[in-house]
Design an enzyme around this catalytic site. Structure first.
Site, mmCIF file in Angstrom:
data_model
loop_
_atom_site.group_PDB
_atom_site.id
_atom_site.type_symbol
_atom_site.label_atom_id
_atom_site.label_comp_id
_atom_site.label_asym_id
_atom_site.label_seq_id
_atom_site.Cartn_x
_atom_site.Cartn_y
_atom_site.Cartn_z
ATOM 1 N N ASP A 33 0.821 -1.214 0.000
ATOM 2 C CA ASP A 33 0.000 0.000 0.000
ATOM 3 C C ASP A 33 0.850 1.257 0.000
ATOM 4 O O ASP A 33 1.368 1.667 1.045
ATOM 5 C CB ASP A 33 -0.906 -0.031 1.251
ATOM 6 C CG ASP A 33 -1.797 1.181 1.348
ATOM 7 O OD1 ASP A 33 -2.380 1.397 2.424
ATOM 8 O OD2 ASP A 33 -1.898 1.936 0.353
ATOM 9 N N ASP A 216 -1.718 5.665 -5.111
ATOM 10 C CA ASP A 216 -2.068 4.826 -3.964
ATOM 11 C C ASP A 216 -2.456 3.417 -4.376
ATOM 12 O O ASP A 216 -3.608 3.157 -4.740
ATOM 13 C CB ASP A 216 -3.222 5.484 -3.190
ATOM 14 C CG ASP A 216 -3.595 4.707 -1.938
ATOM 15 O OD1 ASP A 216 -4.516 5.161 -1.228
ATOM 16 O OD2 ASP A 216 -2.993 3.641 -1.680
HETATM 17 N N1 LIG Z 1 -5.672 2.070 1.472
HETATM 18 C C1 LIG Z 1 -5.477 1.277 2.685
HETATM 19 C C2 LIG Z 1 -6.399 0.139 2.786
HETATM 20 C C3 LIG Z 1 -6.053 -1.065 2.229
HETATM 21 C C4 LIG Z 1 -6.910 -2.138 2.387
HETATM 22 C C5 LIG Z 1 -8.087 -1.943 3.087
HETATM 23 C C6 LIG Z 1 -8.972 -3.065 3.314
HETATM 24 C C7 LIG Z 1 -10.147 -3.026 4.030
HETATM 25 C C8 LIG Z 1 -10.605 -4.305 3.978
HETATM 26 C C9 LIG Z 1 -9.716 -5.054 3.250
HETATM 27 O O1 LIG Z 1 -8.686 -4.295 2.831
HETATM 28 N N2 LIG Z 1 -8.433 -0.765 3.591
HETATM 29 C C10 LIG Z 1 -7.609 0.262 3.440
#
Ligand SMILES: NCc1ccc(-c2ccco2)nc1
Length: 328
Positions: A33, A216
Protein backbone atom coordinates in the site's frame (compact mmCIF):
# COMPACT_ATOMS: atom_id res chain seq x y z
CA UNK A 1 23.62 -4.28 -3.24
CA UNK A 2 20.15 -5.79 -3.02
CA UNK A 3 17.49 -6.01 -5.69
CA UNK A 4 14.43 -8.22 -6.02
CA UNK A 5 10.99 -8.81 -7.53
CA UNK A 6 7.77 -10.12 -6.02
CA UNK A 7 4.46 -11.09 -7.65
CA UNK A 8 1.46 -8.82 -7.11
CA UNK A 9 -1.58 -11.13 -7.15
CA UNK A 10 -5.00 -9.57 -7.78
CA UNK A 11 -7.79 -10.45 -5.38
CA UNK A 12 -11.35 -10.85 -6.75
CA UNK A 13 -12.32 -7.97 -9.08
CA UNK A 14 -8.79 -6.53 -8.66
CA UNK A 15 -10.06 -5.10 -5.36
CA UNK A 16 -6.52 -5.31 -3.95
CA UNK A 17 -3.18 -6.92 -4.86
CA UNK A 18 -1.38 -9.16 -2.36
CA UNK A 19 2.25 -10.24 -2.38
CA UNK A 20 4.04 -13.15 -0.63
CA UNK A 21 6.25 -11.95 2.23
CA UNK A 22 8.34 -13.84 4.81
CA UNK A 23 8.28 -12.27 8.28
CA UNK A 24 10.46 -14.24 10.69
CA UNK A 25 9.43 -17.85 10.12
CA UNK A 26 5.97 -16.99 8.73
CA UNK A 27 4.80 -16.77 5.12
CA UNK A 28 2.12 -14.13 4.65
CA UNK A 29 0.22 -12.51 1.77
CA UNK A 30 0.30 -8.74 2.29
CA UNK A 31 -1.46 -5.87 0.55
CA UNK A 32 1.34 -3.51 -0.62
CA UNK A 33 0.00 0.00 0.00
CA UNK A 34 1.77 3.12 -1.25
CA UNK A 35 -0.92 5.10 0.61
CA UNK A 36 0.17 4.12 4.13
CA UNK A 37 3.38 3.44 6.06
CA UNK A 38 2.69 0.63 8.55
CA UNK A 39 3.68 -3.01 8.03
CA UNK A 40 1.00 -4.73 10.05
CA UNK A 41 0.02 -8.39 10.17
CA UNK A 42 -2.45 -10.86 11.51
CA UNK A 43 -0.47 -12.63 14.23
CA UNK A 44 -0.50 -15.23 16.99
CA UNK A 45 -1.44 -12.24 19.23
CA UNK A 46 -4.61 -11.54 17.18
CA UNK A 47 -7.79 -12.80 18.87
CA UNK A 48 -8.74 -16.11 17.27
CA UNK A 49 -12.26 -14.71 16.81
CA UNK A 50 -10.72 -12.26 14.32
CA UNK A 51 -7.95 -14.31 12.70
CA UNK A 52 -9.78 -17.33 11.24
CA UNK A 53 -8.73 -18.03 7.65
CA UNK A 54 -5.62 -15.84 7.79
CA UNK A 55 -1.96 -16.82 7.77
CA UNK A 56 -0.47 -15.64 11.05
CA UNK A 57 2.84 -14.04 11.94
CA UNK A 58 4.40 -16.12 14.73
CA UNK A 59 5.62 -13.46 17.16
CA UNK A 60 8.00 -15.94 18.82
CA UNK A 61 10.50 -15.33 16.00
CA UNK A 62 10.68 -11.60 16.78
CA UNK A 63 11.94 -9.35 19.56
CA UNK A 64 9.08 -7.28 21.03
CA UNK A 65 9.84 -3.54 21.01
CA UNK A 66 9.17 -2.58 24.60
CA UNK A 67 6.24 -0.17 25.01
CA UNK A 68 5.65 0.27 21.28
CA UNK A 69 2.07 0.34 20.01
CA UNK A 70 0.29 1.26 16.79
CA UNK A 71 -3.24 2.20 15.72
CA UNK A 72 -4.32 2.97 12.16
CA UNK A 73 -7.60 4.01 10.52
CA UNK A 74 -7.84 4.16 6.73
CA UNK A 75 -9.99 6.42 4.62
CA UNK A 76 -12.57 3.64 4.16
CA UNK A 77 -12.87 3.57 7.99
CA UNK A 78 -11.30 0.12 8.19
CA UNK A 79 -8.46 -0.19 10.69
CA UNK A 80 -6.38 -2.15 13.16
CA UNK A 81 -4.07 -1.70 16.15
CA UNK A 82 -1.57 -3.66 18.22
CA UNK A 83 2.00 -4.12 19.42
CA UNK A 84 5.35 -4.19 17.65
CA UNK A 85 8.15 -6.72 17.06
CA UNK A 86 11.49 -6.41 15.33
CA UNK A 87 12.16 -9.25 12.92
CA UNK A 88 13.67 -10.17 9.56
CA UNK A 89 11.35 -9.50 6.60
CA UNK A 90 12.09 -10.81 3.08
CA UNK A 91 10.31 -9.55 -0.05
CA UNK A 92 11.33 -11.02 -3.41
CA UNK A 93 14.78 -11.86 -2.07
CA UNK A 94 15.35 -8.40 -0.57
CA UNK A 95 16.02 -8.75 3.16
CA UNK A 96 15.21 -6.18 5.84
CA UNK A 97 16.83 -7.10 9.14
CA UNK A 98 15.35 -5.44 12.25
CA UNK A 99 12.15 -4.46 10.42
CA UNK A 100 9.22 -3.30 12.60
CA UNK A 101 6.47 -5.91 12.24
CA UNK A 102 3.24 -4.57 13.73
CA UNK A 103 1.23 -7.46 15.20
CA UNK A 104 -2.53 -6.82 15.38
CA UNK A 105 -4.38 -7.22 18.68
CA UNK A 106 -7.56 -5.83 17.09
CA UNK A 107 -8.72 -5.73 13.44
CA UNK A 108 -11.86 -4.23 11.84
CA UNK A 109 -14.45 -6.49 10.22
CA UNK A 110 -13.46 -5.55 6.65
CA UNK A 111 -10.00 -7.03 7.23
CA UNK A 112 -11.30 -9.99 9.25
CA UNK A 113 -13.56 -10.93 6.34
CA UNK A 114 -10.91 -10.46 3.62
CA UNK A 115 -9.09 -13.74 4.17
CA UNK A 116 -6.98 -13.17 1.05
CA UNK A 117 -4.95 -10.55 2.88
CA UNK A 118 -2.88 -11.21 6.01
CA UNK A 119 -2.12 -7.54 6.55
CA UNK A 120 -0.57 -4.53 4.82
CA UNK A 121 2.96 -3.53 3.84
CA UNK A 122 3.07 0.26 3.74
CA UNK A 123 5.15 1.95 1.04
CA UNK A 124 4.29 5.59 1.71
CA UNK A 125 6.75 7.81 3.59
CA UNK A 126 7.77 6.76 7.10
CA UNK A 127 6.69 10.19 8.40
CA UNK A 128 3.12 8.81 8.63
CA UNK A 129 4.00 5.52 10.36
CA UNK A 130 1.69 5.24 13.42
CA UNK A 131 4.01 3.45 15.89
CA UNK A 132 4.40 5.25 19.21
CA UNK A 133 6.38 6.39 21.16
CA UNK A 134 9.13 5.84 18.56
CA UNK A 135 8.01 5.94 14.90
CA UNK A 136 9.30 3.07 12.72
CA UNK A 137 10.43 2.87 9.08
CA UNK A 138 8.66 1.21 6.17
CA UNK A 139 10.17 -1.86 4.53
CA UNK A 140 11.41 0.33 1.67
CA UNK A 141 13.03 2.87 4.00
CA UNK A 142 14.60 0.07 6.05
CA UNK A 143 16.34 -1.43 2.97
CA UNK A 144 16.74 1.77 0.90
CA UNK A 145 20.46 2.30 1.44
CA UNK A 146 21.17 -1.37 0.66
CA UNK A 147 19.37 -1.34 -2.70
CA UNK A 148 21.27 -1.09 -5.99
CA UNK A 149 19.08 1.96 -6.69
CA UNK A 150 16.85 3.71 -4.13
CA UNK A 151 13.55 3.04 -5.90
CA UNK A 152 10.77 0.52 -6.35
CA UNK A 153 8.38 -0.03 -9.25
CA UNK A 154 4.77 -1.17 -9.46
CA UNK A 155 3.56 -3.09 -12.50
CA UNK A 156 -0.01 -3.97 -11.53
CA UNK A 157 -2.22 -5.64 -14.15
CA UNK A 158 -5.95 -6.14 -14.83
CA UNK A 159 -7.03 -9.62 -13.81
CA UNK A 160 -3.58 -11.17 -13.74
CA UNK A 161 -0.45 -11.13 -11.61
CA UNK A 162 1.87 -8.17 -11.94
CA UNK A 163 4.91 -7.35 -9.83
CA UNK A 164 6.70 -4.97 -7.49
CA UNK A 165 10.45 -4.64 -8.12
CA UNK A 166 12.88 -3.20 -5.55
CA UNK A 167 16.23 -1.60 -6.41
CA UNK A 168 16.07 -1.59 -10.22
CA UNK A 169 13.98 -0.73 -13.27
CA UNK A 170 13.12 -3.66 -15.56
CA UNK A 171 12.77 -1.95 -18.92
CA UNK A 172 11.03 -5.03 -20.35
CA UNK A 173 8.01 -4.10 -18.20
CA UNK A 174 7.24 -0.81 -19.94
CA UNK A 175 6.93 0.49 -23.47
CA UNK A 176 8.04 4.02 -24.37
CA UNK A 177 9.82 6.49 -22.13
CA UNK A 178 9.22 6.98 -18.42
CA UNK A 179 7.82 10.45 -17.67
CA UNK A 180 9.00 11.72 -14.29
CA UNK A 181 7.22 14.28 -12.11
CA UNK A 182 8.16 15.86 -8.79
CA UNK A 183 6.63 14.43 -5.61
CA UNK A 184 5.26 16.48 -2.71
CA UNK A 185 5.65 14.15 0.29
CA UNK A 186 4.63 16.80 2.86
CA UNK A 187 1.53 14.74 3.78
CA UNK A 188 3.52 11.49 3.78
CA UNK A 189 2.08 10.37 0.45
CA UNK A 190 3.47 9.99 -3.08
CA UNK A 191 1.79 13.26 -4.04
CA UNK A 192 1.91 14.82 -7.48
CA UNK A 193 0.03 17.31 -9.63
CA UNK A 194 -2.25 15.89 -12.32
CA UNK A 195 -2.99 18.17 -15.26
CA UNK A 196 -5.83 18.32 -17.74
CA UNK A 197 -8.04 15.41 -18.75
CA UNK A 198 -10.13 14.33 -21.71
CA UNK A 199 -12.60 11.58 -22.51
CA UNK A 200 -12.94 9.09 -25.36
CA UNK A 201 -11.42 9.81 -28.79
CA UNK A 202 -10.16 13.22 -27.65
CA UNK A 203 -6.70 12.24 -26.39
CA UNK A 204 -5.57 15.83 -25.80
CA UNK A 205 -6.05 15.83 -22.01
CA UNK A 206 -6.66 19.53 -22.49
CA UNK A 207 -9.55 20.01 -20.07
CA UNK A 208 -9.48 21.53 -16.59
CA UNK A 209 -6.58 20.47 -14.38
CA UNK A 210 -7.32 17.71 -11.92
CA UNK A 211 -4.75 19.10 -9.47
CA UNK A 212 -3.25 17.50 -6.36
CA UNK A 213 -3.27 13.71 -6.41
CA UNK A 214 -1.58 10.72 -4.77
CA UNK A 215 -0.43 7.40 -6.25
CA UNK A 216 -2.07 4.83 -3.96
CA UNK A 217 -1.76 1.09 -4.68
CA UNK A 218 -3.89 0.37 -1.59
CA UNK A 219 -6.98 2.07 -3.02
CA UNK A 220 -9.03 0.08 -5.53
CA UNK A 221 -10.56 2.82 -7.65
CA UNK A 222 -9.66 6.16 -9.28
CA UNK A 223 -11.08 9.15 -7.36
CA UNK A 224 -11.09 12.54 -9.11
CA UNK A 225 -12.86 15.88 -8.41
CA UNK A 226 -16.64 15.51 -8.66
CA UNK A 227 -16.72 17.86 -11.70
CA UNK A 228 -14.37 15.53 -13.58
CA UNK A 229 -16.39 12.42 -12.72
CA UNK A 230 -19.58 14.19 -13.79
CA UNK A 231 -18.03 15.21 -17.13
CA UNK A 232 -16.83 11.64 -17.73
CA UNK A 233 -20.21 9.99 -17.10
CA UNK A 234 -22.00 12.51 -19.35
CA UNK A 235 -20.56 10.24 -22.06
CA UNK A 236 -22.11 7.07 -20.62
CA UNK A 237 -25.74 6.28 -21.48
CA UNK A 238 -27.92 5.78 -18.43
CA UNK A 239 -25.13 6.59 -15.96
CA UNK A 240 -26.22 8.03 -12.63
CA UNK A 241 -24.58 8.97 -9.36
CA UNK A 242 -26.50 6.71 -6.99
CA UNK A 243 -25.60 7.44 -3.36
CA UNK A 244 -27.37 4.24 -2.26
CA UNK A 245 -24.88 2.27 -4.38
CA UNK A 246 -21.97 4.44 -3.27
CA UNK A 247 -21.31 6.29 -6.52
CA UNK A 248 -21.69 6.29 -10.31
CA UNK A 249 -23.40 3.21 -11.79
CA UNK A 250 -24.48 2.51 -15.37
CA UNK A 251 -26.02 -0.22 -17.54
CA UNK A 252 -23.36 -2.91 -18.04
CA UNK A 253 -24.20 -2.95 -21.77
CA UNK A 254 -22.25 0.30 -22.23
CA UNK A 255 -18.89 0.45 -23.95
CA UNK A 256 -17.13 2.99 -21.74
CA UNK A 257 -14.90 5.76 -23.16
CA UNK A 258 -11.21 5.95 -22.33
CA UNK A 259 -9.99 8.52 -19.77
CA UNK A 260 -6.84 10.52 -20.56
CA UNK A 261 -4.89 12.61 -18.04
CA UNK A 262 -1.84 14.83 -18.47
CA UNK A 263 0.95 14.14 -15.98
CA UNK A 264 4.14 16.16 -16.47
CA UNK A 265 4.99 16.14 -20.16
CA UNK A 266 2.98 12.97 -20.87
CA UNK A 267 -0.64 11.93 -21.40
CA UNK A 268 -1.71 8.69 -19.71
CA UNK A 269 -4.79 6.67 -20.65
CA UNK A 270 -7.08 4.44 -18.62
CA UNK A 271 -8.95 2.20 -21.07
CA UNK A 272 -12.72 2.45 -20.78
CA UNK A 273 -12.86 -1.29 -20.13
CA UNK A 274 -10.87 -0.70 -16.91
CA UNK A 275 -13.52 1.82 -15.79
CA UNK A 276 -16.26 -0.79 -16.06
CA UNK A 277 -15.26 -2.02 -12.62
CA UNK A 278 -17.80 -4.71 -11.71
CA UNK A 279 -21.51 -5.58 -11.66
CA UNK A 280 -23.35 -4.33 -8.58
CA UNK A 281 -25.32 -7.58 -8.24
CA UNK A 282 -25.53 -11.10 -9.62
CA UNK A 283 -27.94 -10.07 -12.39
CA UNK A 284 -25.06 -8.25 -14.08
CA UNK A 285 -27.33 -5.53 -15.45
CA UNK A 286 -25.94 -2.57 -13.48
CA UNK A 287 -22.19 -1.92 -13.23
CA UNK A 288 -20.15 0.20 -10.81
CA UNK A 289 -17.71 2.76 -12.13
CA UNK A 290 -13.96 2.45 -11.59
CA UNK A 291 -13.75 6.26 -11.84
CA UNK A 292 -15.59 8.07 -9.05
CA UNK A 293 -15.88 11.56 -7.61
CA UNK A 294 -13.94 12.17 -4.40
CA UNK A 295 -16.08 12.65 -1.28
CA UNK A 296 -15.31 16.36 -1.18
CA UNK A 297 -11.64 15.59 -0.54
CA UNK A 298 -9.30 18.07 -2.21
CA UNK A 299 -6.94 15.21 -3.04
CA UNK A 300 -7.49 12.92 -6.01
CA UNK A 301 -6.56 9.30 -5.40
CA UNK A 302 -4.96 7.50 -8.34
CA UNK A 303 -5.68 3.97 -7.13
CA UNK A 304 -5.44 0.61 -8.87
CA UNK A 305 -7.86 1.44 -11.73
CA UNK A 306 -5.27 3.99 -12.95
CA UNK A 307 -2.09 2.30 -11.75
CA UNK A 308 -2.81 -1.11 -13.33
CA UNK A 309 -2.78 0.55 -16.76
CA UNK A 310 0.80 1.78 -16.31
CA UNK A 311 4.32 1.03 -15.14
CA UNK A 312 5.06 3.28 -12.14
CA UNK A 313 8.41 4.18 -10.58
CA UNK A 314 8.51 5.31 -6.94
CA UNK A 315 11.89 6.99 -6.99
CA UNK A 316 14.09 8.34 -4.19
CA UNK A 317 17.35 8.31 -6.15
CA UNK A 318 17.45 12.10 -6.46
CA UNK A 319 17.71 14.87 -3.85
CA UNK A 320 13.88 14.97 -3.83
CA UNK A 321 11.44 12.15 -4.50
CA UNK A 322 9.76 11.72 -7.88
CA UNK A 323 7.25 9.47 -9.63
CA UNK A 324 7.75 7.95 -13.06
CA UNK A 325 4.90 6.82 -15.32
CA UNK A 326 5.17 4.77 -18.51
CA UNK A 327 2.78 2.82 -20.69
CA UNK A 328 3.09 -0.93 -20.03
N1 LIG B 1 -5.67 2.07 1.47
C1 LIG B 1 -5.48 1.28 2.69
C2 LIG B 1 -6.40 0.14 2.79
C3 LIG B 1 -6.05 -1.07 2.23
C4 LIG B 1 -6.91 -2.14 2.39
C5 LIG B 1 -8.09 -1.94 3.09
C6 LIG B 1 -8.97 -3.07 3.31
C7 LIG B 1 -10.15 -3.03 4.03
C8 LIG B 1 -10.60 -4.31 3.98
C9 LIG B 1 -9.72 -5.05 3.25
O1 LIG B 1 -8.69 -4.30 2.83
N2 LIG B 1 -8.43 -0.76 3.59
C10 LIG B 1 -7.61 0.26 3.44
Amino acid sequence: AQEGSVAANPQAEDEAYVCPVTAGSSQLNLDFDTGSADLWVFATDTPSSESQGHNLYDTSSGQQIDGATWDITYQDQSGSKGVVFSDTVVVGGVTATSQAVEAATSVSTQFVQNTGSDGLLGLAFSSINTVQPQQQTTFFDTVADSLAAKLFTADLKKGEAGSYDFGYIDDSKHTGDITYVDVDNSQGFWGFTAGGYSVGDDTSAGGDSIGSAIADTGTTLLYVPSSVASAYYQNVDGAENDSSQGGYVFPCSNTLPDFHVAIGSGVFTVPGSYINYAPTDSSGSTCFGGLQGGDGQSLSIFGDIFLKAHFVVFDQTQDSPRLGFAPQ
